[in-house]
Each structure stands twice: as C-alpha cells, then as structure tokens.
Design an enzyme around this catalytic site. Structure first.
Site, PDB file in Angstrom:
ATOM      1  N   HIS A 222      80.671  45.055  92.058  1.00 36.61           N
ATOM      2  CA  HIS A 222      80.467  45.280  93.494  1.00 36.61           C
ATOM      3  C   HIS A 222      81.503  44.477  94.281  1.00 36.61           C
ATOM      4  CE1 HIS A 222      76.527  47.391  93.610  1.00 36.61           C
ATOM      5  NE2 HIS A 222      76.402  46.848  92.410  1.00 36.61           N
TER       6      HIS A 222
ATOM      7  N   GLU B 277      82.302  44.658  97.277  1.00 39.17           N
ATOM      8  CA  GLU B 277      81.909  44.454  98.674  1.00 39.17           C
ATOM      9  C   GLU B 277      80.969  43.268  98.857  1.00 39.17           C
ATOM     10  OE1 GLU B 277      78.499  46.645  96.917  1.00 39.17           O
ATOM     11  OE2 GLU B 277      80.655  46.606  96.590  1.00 39.17           O
TER      12      GLU B 277
ATOM     13  N   CYS C 168      80.224  50.579  90.798  1.00 28.76           N
ATOM     14  CA  CYS C 168      78.966  50.494  90.051  1.00 28.76           C
ATOM     15  C   CYS C 168      78.374  51.892  89.845  1.00 28.76           C
ATOM     16  CB  CYS C 168      77.998  49.520  90.737  1.00 28.76           C
ATOM     17  SG  CYS C 168      76.634  49.020  89.647  1.00 28.76           S
TER      18      CYS C 168
ATOM     19  N   GLU D  23      71.526  53.454  92.622  1.00 27.07           N
ATOM     20  CA  GLU D  23      70.977  53.948  91.361  1.00 27.07           C
ATOM     21  C   GLU D  23      71.490  55.373  91.195  1.00 27.07           C
ATOM     22  OE1 GLU D  23      69.271  55.016  88.120  1.00 27.07           O
ATOM     23  OE2 GLU D  23      68.398  56.058  89.823  1.00 27.07           O
TER      24      GLU D  23
END
EC number: 4.3.3.6
Length: 196
Positions: free
Chosen positions: A170, A172, A79, A48
């Site tokens: 993302h 990963e 992100c 975040e």
C-alpha cells in the site's frame, strides 16, 4: 493539470487522493463509469478483491475499464487492485480485468495478523521505500514483457508492463509519495505522447 482517478468502490481511497495531490496532480474519486473519460490515469486501490469485483459488476465498470486500458491510459493496481489487474490468479480460473501479464497469489504473506512493513529497493527510486503489506498478494510469475521493479524475500512485489503498474503493498499509507509519483509520471508521459 493532470487528473488521476481512484476507483471509489471500496479501499483506501482518501489516502490515494492525498498522495496524488502531494505529487501535484488532481485526484478524483471515480464512482461512475462515465467519469473515466475525464481522467489521465486510474488507480485501483486495495480492499478485498472479490468484493471489489462484485461492486465493479454491479456498477457496470468491467467493460469501460477494459476500454480505458485499450486507449492506452495508465492503470495502477495496489494490493487487491493488483489482483484485479492480473492476467491470472493462482488457484482459480477467474481473472478479473486480465490486463497485467502476471500470475498473482492472494494473501500470500499470511492473514491480517501478518501485516508488516519492509524497506524495499524499487527500480527507479534512489532510496529504499517503506512498503506496508496488509494481507498482501505477490506475483508468482511475470511474463517476458513485464519489468520486475521490486522483490522482497525472493517474491515479486512490484511490476510494470507498458502502461500498467502493479504492487503488492500500500504505497498510499506512508508519507513517501515516490511510488505514486512513478505512476503520475507514466500518466504524464502518455498524455504528452497522445496530445494532438
């Protein structure tokens, strides 16, 4: 051996380390600014962005990260990490690191219920890549010096400028490590070019 750090203040740290290691490099969780001296590239993971910024301020990371970038060492924001890297965030005057010459919009694909996966065509990869989008931002505008690497439904979701790489998704969270590998190659190239 190449050493890639992952900023370990919050976010998908373990998954990034796994992906770095799958690419044949050493992955290190970065929890203190002085650790930046020992790595060849840095990933700013998802999470975040406002929480991440608060933690970066608390642990005095902002200036060391700018110095790291000024040395030309590669940085990859995924992100929320893309938001941290961006020069401008739509709807606010408060950019974070302000390094990647793009304007990003937060949560632009919707809230968490709108998390989705999509097959992406990414410049530099032969086959489509499955992007996992979770409350993802996207790039509204990219500067002239920025190379757009991928769009999804007309929205820019990956871009590169010099030694900075950013993506909305993302990479990963899949077993496909090719996007991480793109970054590892950037770090490898920089290390070779600066080797004395």
């Amino acid at each position: 051996m190449l050493t890639i750090g992952v900023l370990g203040l919050q976010g998908a740290v373990r998954e990034h380390i796994r992906s770095i290691e799958a690419c044949g490099s050493k992955g290190v969780v970065i929890k203190r600014p002085e650790q930046l001296d020992d790595i060849d590239g840095l990933i700013l993971p998802g999470g975040e962005s406002t929480t991440m910024r608060r933690l970066m301020d608390t642990y005095h990371f902002m200036e060391p990260l700018r110095e790291f970038a000024a040395q030309g060492k590669p940085m990859f924001g995924t992100c929320a990490g893309l938001i941290i890297l961006a020069k401008e965030i739509a709807g606010t005057d408060n950019a974070h690191l302000g390094l990647l010459n793009v304007v990003v919009e937060r949560n632009s694909f919707g809230r968490q219920v709108d998390s989705f996966e999509a097959d992406l065509t990414i410049k530099g990869l032969d086959e489509p890549f499955t992007g996992v989008f979770i409350r993802a931002p996207h790039i509204l505008e990219a500067g002239e010096d920025v190379e757009v690497l991928c769009e999804h439904n007309g929205r820019i979701v990956a871009a590169k400028q010099g030694n900075f790489l950013g993506c909305s998704f993302h990479p990963e969270l899949t077993d496909d490590h090719r996007v991480t590998e793109l970054f590892v190659k950037m770090a490898e190239k920089h290390k070779q070019e600066t080797a004395v």
